[in-house]
Scaffold this active site. Structure first.
Site, PDB file in Angstrom:
ATOM      1  N   CYS A  52       0.817  -1.213   0.000  1.00  0.00           N
ATOM      2  CA  CYS A  52       0.000   0.000   0.000  1.00  0.00           C
ATOM      3  C   CYS A  52       0.851   1.262   0.000  1.00  0.00           C
ATOM      4  O   CYS A  52       0.384   2.332  -0.359  1.00  0.00           O
ATOM      5  CB  CYS A  52      -0.985  -0.008   1.158  1.00  0.00           C
ATOM      6  SG  CYS A  52      -0.340  -0.707   2.653  1.00  0.00           S
ATOM      7  N   HIS A 101      18.657  -0.364  -0.839  1.00  0.00           N
ATOM      8  CA  HIS A 101      17.230  -0.065  -0.810  1.00  0.00           C
ATOM      9  C   HIS A 101      16.418  -1.341  -0.571  1.00  0.00           C
ATOM     10  O   HIS A 101      15.548  -1.373   0.291  1.00  0.00           O
ATOM     11  CB  HIS A 101      16.818   0.601  -2.120  1.00  0.00           C
ATOM     12  CG  HIS A 101      15.378   0.981  -2.163  1.00  0.00           C
ATOM     13  ND1 HIS A 101      14.895   2.102  -1.518  1.00  0.00           N
ATOM     14  CD2 HIS A 101      14.299   0.383  -2.727  1.00  0.00           C
ATOM     15  CE1 HIS A 101      13.592   2.172  -1.702  1.00  0.00           C
ATOM     16  NE2 HIS A 101      13.196   1.147  -2.433  1.00  0.00           N
TER      17      HIS A 101
END
Lengths: 439, 283
Positions: A52, A101
């Site tokens: 989300c 990342h």
């Protein structure tokens, strides 16, 4: 032509919620986006990650410069984003940045709620999805396994995911620290408001006994009791309720405190000093603050819980600093591994060596070739160049392809030995001419 | 050589204390495995040391002050390792292992020479019965006091709403109170039969059961203190903080009776004076 890990994506920090809602890779359920990414030139492995708060594409590419644009093109087209918006909201991270990342995301260091545990499962699902589509290969497989390993280290070695940072969790955690195992504990709601219900719901998932609800208007209590599968008792029974309950949540609209120290003291005698955790979420307060001074009574109001949550968040941030160190360690290890994969130095050395031989041999025969015209001379150059290119083509292609096979180290080693790329010192060549010996 | 295992045990207990200390200061998420495994290793070496003493003396190795203190420390660590599986919170170790280490360091200052020939009254099965019971009781009281200390700190933190790292490290109040609730009857029972077995032993050797020797007197005082504790807990429903305070005070009395009385007040539990009354150390 070496291998690169690259991440192209957006998250809650780079894109507003409307964009995040738009870019969800929802159409990738059947793998169509993954497959079209995989078809791009220079893109060899793909994982599509969508939660989300983020939408990312992790790829292994041999062409760092242009692959990003092509990936952005596919992603933008799939979600109807024009060029400008792609540039505005997406980040592109190459190599070590990309690896870092991925590790940070998996370890929940990049999450909106620092240290939240769901992200690991989401990353795992995405990885499974991609590997079922055969979109992953040796590099991304290893990347993801290292990411999971890093996440595990972060979870075990730091407290990033430990302390509760929502009020409801803080309340449950405190209840556990006071009362131990909660399954057989009794919860009493004083006041049947919406707030009480919200606060109770989380607690109730830990408790197996039915909750008791007490309200000024008995009917409201009954209504909530039906909803929560609990029991309702009238307001006059407050003292009985206090004597029995282990956790009391108050949320009435009363102007005066309804639980005063004297009342609580009586209740404590009736419950033989068994400890009780009182949560007062009413405003103005339902419980006199002095109740906290009674032995065995632990009173927290909503502000107290909130400041605990705040403090816990600070603690998580502290722990995150330690977690970043772990991530950096793991990134360094992974980058060292990709370097060992790299066939490029060997290929360059091979090309250099062949070219050197060509030039030296031409120079040696310079006397015999002196009668040639410049055009003829040019032809000889072209022929010799073409010969060494033809000779080199297959080994070089082989080395490039073997770069990601499990035996790559053996292949690179053999190639270096056969062509004497490592120990082959220049003097040696001049002594032996082109007849390089095999060891 | 004769105390080799004992010395290894001291080193490992000190290592465990250090490991737990480091854990408390820097780490918060990781399990303190260094401290724990040092404690396990120390316990193993300690067990070997006691076994060695048993072979060396040819009898239950409890006849010198050295052995008594060492045995006390051994049982305490053993109990700690046992309850660690019920409550894995590492902070327990950070109190128990320094306690064990300092007890052993204290023991190493005591005489461990077994006098030859061994006094006949020590060559009886009353010795292990009396001493093991009394010392096991002490060890339980030691863990109860440890739990009590943690209870008071944890209770303070929750009451004053300082929910920090220490709060997260400490076990729940319920766990700590359970330790007190379960420990009290066991400890009290062991103390009671420890005293009774001592009296019976005295009766079988000297013909009188009770002689108001300082150790006996202080044991009785300790027994009364724990009897009060049992009463408050069972009859008045005292628990939590008050029970924790009592556990700490009670253990103060235990330690005084255990090591202080012989050193300060003498009596027939002491070894150094009145050789006629040479008797076992212990409660």
């Amino acid at each position: 032509m070496s291998l690169h890990v690259m991440v192209v994506g957006l998250n809650h920090m780079t894109a507003p919620v409307e964009i995040r809602e738009q870019v969800t890779f929802a159409r990738d359920n059947d793998g169509s986006i993954t497959r079209s990414l995989l078809r791009l030139d220079g893109v060899e492995e793909v994982i599509v990650l969508s939660t989300c708060n983020r939408a990312e594409v992790i790829v292994m590419t041999v062409d760092l410069e242009t692959a990003a644009d092509r990936i952005l093109g596919v992603v933008g087209e799939a979600h109807g984003l024009d060029e400008a918006r792609r540039r505005e909201f997406f980040y592109v991270k190459p190599d070590a940045d990309a690896v870092r990342h991925v590790f940070r995301v998996t370890a929940s260091l990049d999450s909106m709620v620092l240290g939240e545990p769901q992200i690991l499962g989401q990353v795992k699902d995405s990885y499974r999805h991609s590997s079922l589509l055969n979109a992953t290969g040796p590099v991304l497989n290893r990347l993801m396994h290292r990411a999971f390993f890093t996440a595990k280290r972060v979870r075990n070695e730091t407290g990033v995911g430990k302390a509760a940072i929502s009020v409801a969790y803080v309340a449950v955690e405190l209840a556990r620290k006071i009362l131990g195992d909660l399954t057989d504990k009794r919860v009493l709601l004083v006041g049947a408001g919406e707030m009480a219900e919200l606060a109770a719901r989380h607690l109730m998932s830990q408790v197996s006994r039915p909750v008791t609800i007490l309200n000024r208007t008995y009917d409201t209590a009954c209504a909530l009791a039906v909803q929560l599968c609990g029991a309702a008792i009238p307001m006059e029974e407050l003292d009985v309720g206090l004597a029995e309950a282990d956790v009391v949540i108050t949320s009435t609209g009363s102007r005066e405190p309804i639980i005063q120290p004297d009342r609580m003291r009586v209740a404590m005698r009736r419950r033989r000093n068994r400890p009780v955790f009182v949560i007062d979420i009413a405003m103005p307060r339902d419980v006199d603050p002095q109740v906290n001074d009674i032995d065995g009574v632990y009173l927290y109001n909503i502000d107290d819980l909130q400041s605990v949550a705040q403090e816990n968040l600070g603690e998580r941030r502290q722990e995150a600093i330690r977690a970043e160190k772990i991530v950096n360690e793991e990134v360094a290890k992974f980058m060292a591994w990709t370097k060992s994969l790299d066939a490029a130095p060997t290929i360059v050395a091979l090309k250099d060596k062949l070219e050197e031989i060509r030039i030296r041999e031409l120079a040696r025969l310079n006397g015999k070739l002196s009668g040639l015209s410049p055009e003829e001379r040019e032809t000889v150059e072209a022929i010799t160049r073409s010969i060494i290119n033809k000779i080199a083509h297959d080994p070089i292609t082989f080395l490039r392809r073997s770069g990601i096979s499990p035996k790559r180290n053996v292949y690179l080693d053999v190639a270096q030995k056969i062509f004497r790329l490592n120990g082959g010192l220049p003097e040696e060549f001049s002594r032996h001419g082109i007849e390089t010996e095999e060891e | 050589m004769d105390l080799l295992f004992f010395k290894i045990a001291i080193v490992l207990y000190l290592g465990a204390s250090l490991g737990y200390l480091i854990f408390l200061i820097i780490s918060s998420g990781a399990q303190p495995w260094i401290g724990f495994w040092c404690a396990v290793g120390g316990f193993a070496a300690h067990s070997l040391s006691i076994l060695h003493r048993a072979i060396f003396s040819g009898f239950v190795p409890l006849a010198t002050p050295f052995d008594a203190v060492s045995f006390f420390s051994w049982i305490t660590v053993g109990l700690f390792l046992m309850i660690r599986y019920r409550d894995p919170s590492p902070i327990f170790g950070s109190i128990v292992t320094p306690l064990a280490a300092s007890l052993l360091l204290y023991a190493s200052t005591l005489s461990y020479q077994i006098r030859e020939p061994i006094v006949p009254i020590l060559k009886t099965w009353w010795l292990p019965i009396h001493v093991v019971l009394a010392i096991a009781g002490n060890a339980i009281f030691a863990l109860m006091a440890t739990g009590g200390l943690m209870y008071i700190v944890q209770e303070r933190l929750i009451k004053t709403k300082r929910i920090g790292r220490l709060h997260h490290l400490l076990p729940s109040l319920e766990t700590l109170d359970t330790l007190n609730r379960h420990g009290l009857p066991f400890g009290f029972f062991l103390l009671t039969i420890g005293i009774i077995s001592g009296a019976l032993w005295a009766g079988s050797v000297w013909g009188f059961y009770w002689s108001w020797d300082p150790k006996e007197t202080w044991s009785l005082i300790t027994w009364l203190a724990y009897a009060v504790m049992v009463h408050q807990r069972v009859v008045l429903g005292w628990r939590g903080r008050r029970a924790a305070v009592l556990a700490i005070l009670g253990f103060g009395l235990v330690m005084f009776t255990f090591v202080g009385v012989s050193a300060l007040l003498g009596g027939h539990h002491a070894f150094d004076n009145r050789p006629r009354f040479m008797g076992p150390l212990g409660l």
